[in-house]
Write a protein that holds these residues in place. Structure first.
Motif, short mmCIF file in Angstrom:
data_model
loop_
_atom_site.label_atom_id
_atom_site.label_comp_id
_atom_site.label_asym_id
_atom_site.label_seq_id
_atom_site.Cartn_x
_atom_site.Cartn_y
_atom_site.Cartn_z
N ASN A 108 0.80 -1.24 0.21
CA ASN A 108 0.23 0.07 0.06
C ASN A 108 0.79 1.30 0.00
O ASN A 108 0.58 2.17 -0.69
N LEU A 109 2.04 1.24 0.54
CA LEU A 109 2.93 2.34 0.67
C LEU A 109 3.57 2.67 -0.52
O LEU A 109 3.34 3.88 -1.18
N MET A 110 3.86 1.57 -1.39
CA MET A 110 4.41 1.82 -2.58
C MET A 110 3.24 2.48 -3.67
O MET A 110 3.39 3.22 -4.54
N LYS A 111 2.05 1.79 -3.38
CA LYS A 111 0.90 2.38 -4.30
C LYS A 111 0.74 3.92 -4.04
O LYS A 111 0.72 4.58 -4.99
N LYS A 112 0.45 4.14 -2.71
CA LYS A 112 0.42 5.50 -2.37
C LYS A 112 1.37 6.45 -3.03
O LYS A 112 1.05 7.57 -3.26
N TYR A 113 2.55 6.09 -2.84
CA TYR A 113 3.86 7.09 -3.31
C TYR A 113 4.38 6.66 -4.67
O TYR A 113 5.50 7.15 -4.87
N GLY A 114 3.81 5.86 -5.32
CA GLY A 114 4.27 5.76 -6.79
C GLY A 114 5.58 5.12 -6.86
O GLY A 114 6.37 5.32 -7.75
N ILE A 115 5.70 4.11 -6.07
CA ILE A 115 7.10 3.55 -6.32
C ILE A 115 7.06 2.23 -7.02
O ILE A 115 5.81 1.45 -6.71
N PRO A 116 7.79 1.67 -8.03
CA PRO A 116 7.37 0.85 -8.70
C PRO A 116 7.57 -0.72 -8.13
O PRO A 116 8.45 -0.91 -7.56
N THR A 117 6.35 -1.28 -8.55
CA THR A 117 6.35 -2.87 -7.86
C THR A 117 5.25 -3.46 -8.60
O THR A 117 4.79 -2.97 -9.32
N ALA A 118 5.30 -4.80 -8.37
CA ALA A 118 4.28 -5.63 -9.03
C ALA A 118 2.81 -5.15 -8.74
O ALA A 118 2.55 -4.97 -7.44
N LYS A 119 1.91 -5.25 -9.73
CA LYS A 119 0.44 -4.84 -9.49
C LYS A 119 -0.01 -5.86 -8.61
O LYS A 119 0.34 -7.18 -8.61
N TYR A 120 -1.15 -5.61 -7.62
CA TYR A 120 -1.44 -6.45 -6.51
C TYR A 120 -2.73 -5.93 -6.14
O TYR A 120 -3.23 -4.98 -6.32
N GLU A 121 -3.36 -6.95 -5.49
CA GLU A 121 -4.68 -6.95 -4.57
C GLU A 121 -4.52 -7.37 -3.21
O GLU A 121 -3.55 -8.22 -3.07
N THR A 122 -5.04 -6.62 -1.94
CA THR A 122 -4.86 -7.48 -0.76
C THR A 122 -6.22 -8.10 -0.54
O THR A 122 -7.37 -7.62 -0.73
N PHE A 123 -6.29 -9.22 0.32
CA PHE A 123 -7.43 -9.70 0.87
C PHE A 123 -7.46 -10.17 2.23
O PHE A 123 -6.52 -10.77 2.88
N ASP A 124 -8.57 -10.07 2.99
CA ASP A 124 -8.88 -10.61 4.33
C ASP A 124 -9.68 -11.54 4.40
O ASP A 124 -10.11 -12.35 5.59
N ASP A 125 -10.41 -12.10 3.09
CA ASP A 125 -11.44 -12.92 3.00
C ASP A 125 -11.06 -13.98 1.98
O ASP A 125 -10.72 -13.47 0.75
N GLU A 126 -11.06 -15.42 2.26
CA GLU A 126 -10.82 -16.22 1.16
C GLU A 126 -11.50 -16.28 -0.12
O GLU A 126 -10.92 -16.40 -1.22
N ALA A 127 -12.67 -16.34 0.23
CA ALA A 127 -13.71 -16.37 -1.06
C ALA A 127 -13.37 -15.27 -2.01
O ALA A 127 -13.42 -15.41 -3.10
N ALA A 128 -13.12 -13.97 -1.41
CA ALA A 128 -12.87 -12.81 -2.30
C ALA A 128 -11.48 -13.14 -3.07
O ALA A 128 -11.46 -12.71 -4.41
N ALA A 129 -10.72 -13.72 -2.49
CA ALA A 129 -9.28 -13.99 -3.04
C ALA A 129 -9.57 -14.87 -3.80
O ALA A 129 -8.83 -14.91 -5.20
N VAL A 130 -10.20 -15.83 -3.80
CA VAL A 130 -10.35 -16.81 -4.71
C VAL A 130 -11.18 -16.22 -6.04
O VAL A 130 -10.85 -16.57 -7.22
N ALA A 131 -12.22 -15.65 -5.84
CA ALA A 131 -13.02 -14.88 -7.07
C ALA A 131 -12.05 -13.99 -7.78
O ALA A 131 -11.92 -14.04 -8.90
N TYR A 132 -11.27 -13.47 -6.98
CA TYR A 132 -10.09 -12.23 -7.78
C TYR A 132 -9.19 -13.45 -8.49
O TYR A 132 -9.05 -12.92 -9.94
N LEU A 133 -8.69 -14.27 -8.08
CA LEU A 133 -7.97 -15.18 -8.97
C LEU A 133 -8.59 -15.69 -10.39
O LEU A 133 -7.97 -15.86 -11.25
N LYS A 134 -9.80 -15.99 -10.01
CA LYS A 134 -10.71 -16.79 -11.31
C LYS A 134 -11.01 -15.64 -12.26
O LYS A 134 -10.89 -16.05 -13.33
N ALA A 135 -11.03 -14.62 -11.74
CA ALA A 135 -11.52 -13.26 -12.53
C ALA A 135 -10.43 -12.87 -13.43
O ALA A 135 -10.26 -12.58 -14.66
N GLN A 136 -9.19 -12.89 -12.89
CA GLN A 136 -7.75 -12.54 -13.23
C GLN A 136 -7.47 -13.60 -14.36
O GLN A 136 -7.17 -13.02 -15.54
#
Ligand code: AMP
Ligand code: GLY
Length: 421
Positions: A108-136
């Motif tokens: 989140n620090l890198m995103k906020k301050y524009g520091i180059p890193t791999a694109k990402y999402e964060t999850f605290d819920d398993e079903a949402a993480a799995v749904a994201y993997l399937k959509a991607q």
């Protein structure tokens, strides 16, 4: 001066040996230390994560300066606790160590301050993480546990099944404990990896010489990920042009970002970088020296390490010299067969002198103990056999020549450290 070095790895051995070069240093306590450190330090039986015990020891022993090296005591706030007890300490505060302690924070620090890193999402819920993997539906995908997981909390999933299994094992089975309550799912990056350790006091940032770690257990980068099986410095992929971009796009912006967050970082900030086709990107931050990167970086440091540590702590890093030799260094790790999984310990090590050293090299001990004047294996990574030479080939030749003369039962080492493909 009496110095305390917290930790027990080859990295701590390298730091202690370098600190000893300063004539003001009378005694070094290593807590808990290892067999090689016992040869020139006073080993103390306090666990590296025992914050209260460590501070109590430091007060009682009259320690003048404490070096808190590993990630877990830093994340627990050991540097703050030392300072609160009136003992000057090298190492970031708990508030700053979160840059390694939480991958969600650092992404989140890198995103906020524009520091180059791999694109990402964060999850605290398993079903949402799995749904994201399937959509991607893009593989490989990288799944990371949020917290410290001994370098094992990263899974490169080659397909959907592996990715879903990784998320499940982290979030439901909690194979990395609480570290898995949050996960990061990120884009897979390709390119050579470079480690850059830096000194920073929050106003000045001085990168050390670059290095390259070999993380896989077996030759040709096969086998499991380990803490590191060998290193070279400098890293041949880290050209002056890349270094300039890293300073402008990554290092200074990270220092400024931590200041802006009210989490000024003072200590050794480690940048794990990947040189991708789109330029250098951050793979990870560590709030400490790398192991075994330190074992090739410090032998090339020409300036006094204690002076630098004190200047970082006091916020006057810009006033002291930080200079590196133009030679090369190589470190080959001798590990217990089976590491990073099951292995046996307690084997006698032969080929070392009474100080635990060998001719032509510096042997940094990690998993060793000294008993009755003999050295025995006591951990996964046992020794880091390090040499300096005029170039990489010479450093590697010296290091491997010594490795061949050192032996213990089931010893395992990679034969391709420093080979550039
Ligand atoms: P970390 O613990 O974050 O350093 O990750 C351990 C290793 O996993 C790194 O040294 C990389 O080799 C690999 N890795 C981590 N993140 C990525 C990524 N986004 N793309 C490719 N490889 C990665
Ligand atoms: N060698 C990798 C690390 O220290 O994290």
């Amino acid at each position: 001066m009496k110095i305390l070095v917290v930790g027990s790895g080859g990295r701590e051995h390298a730091i202690a040996l370098k600190l000893k070069e300063n004539p003001a240093v009378e005694e070094i306590f290593a807590a808990p230390g290892n067999g090689g450190m016992a040869a020139f330090c006073t080993n103390v039986g306090v666990k590296a994560t025992d914050v209260e015990g460590m501070v109590a020891f430091a007060k009682e022993a009259g320690v003048d300066f404490a070096v808190v090296t590993p990630d877990d005591p830093l994340v627990l706030g050991m540097a703050d606790a030392m300072e609160a007890a009136g003992i000057p300490a090298f190492g970031p505060s708990k508030a700053a160590a979160v840059i390694e302690g939480s991958k969600v924070f650092s992404k989140n620090l890198m995103k906020k301050y524009g520091i180059p890193t791999a694109k990402y999402e964060t999850f605290d819920d398993e079903a949402a993480a799995v749904a994201y993997l399937k959509a991607q539906n893009v593989y490989p995908a990288v799944v990371k546990a949020d917290g410290l997981a001994l370098g094992k909390g990263v899974i490169i999933a080659k397909n959907e099944q592996e990715a879903v299994d990784a998320v499940h094992s982290m979030m439901s089975d909690r194979v990395f404990g609480e570290s898995g309550s949050h996960v990061v799912i990120e884009e897979y990056l390709e390119g050579p990896e470079v480690s850059v350790l830096s000194f920073t006091d929050g106003q000045t940032l001085v990168p050390m010489i670059s290095s390259k770690d070999h993380k896989r257990a077996l030759d040709n980068d096969e086998g499991l990920n380990t803490g590191g099986m060998g290193t070279i410095a400098p890293n041949p992929y880290y050209t002056p042009e890349i270094a300039k971009r890293c300073m402008e796009e990554i290092f200074l912006p990270t220092m400024a970002a931590m200041n802006a967050e009210g989490r000024t970082f003072k200590g050794c900030l480690y940048f794990g970088l990947m040189i991708t086709r789109d330029g250098p990107k951050v793979i990870e931050y560590n709030c400490r020296f790398g192991d075994p990167e330190t074992q090739v970086v410090l032998p090339l440091l020409k300036s006094d390490l204690l002076t630098i540590f004190q200047a970082v702590r006091d916020g006057r890093l810009s006033e002291v010299p930080v200079e590196f030799s133009d030679e090369s260094a190589a470190c080959v790790i001798m590990a217990s067969g089976g590491y990073p999984q099951k292995y046996r310990t307690g084997y006698e090590i032969s080929g070392l002198d009474g100080m635990g050293q060998a001719e032509g090299v510096t042997v940094y001990h990690a998993g060793t103990k000294l008993e009755g004047g003999k050295f025995f294996t006591s951990g996964g990574r046992v020794l880091g056999v390090t040499a300096v030479g005029k170039d990489r080939a010479e450093a590697l030749a010296k290091s491997y020549a010594a490795v061949e003369k050192i032996s213990f039962a089931d010893a395992h080492y990679r034969r391709d450290i420093g080979r550039i493909r």
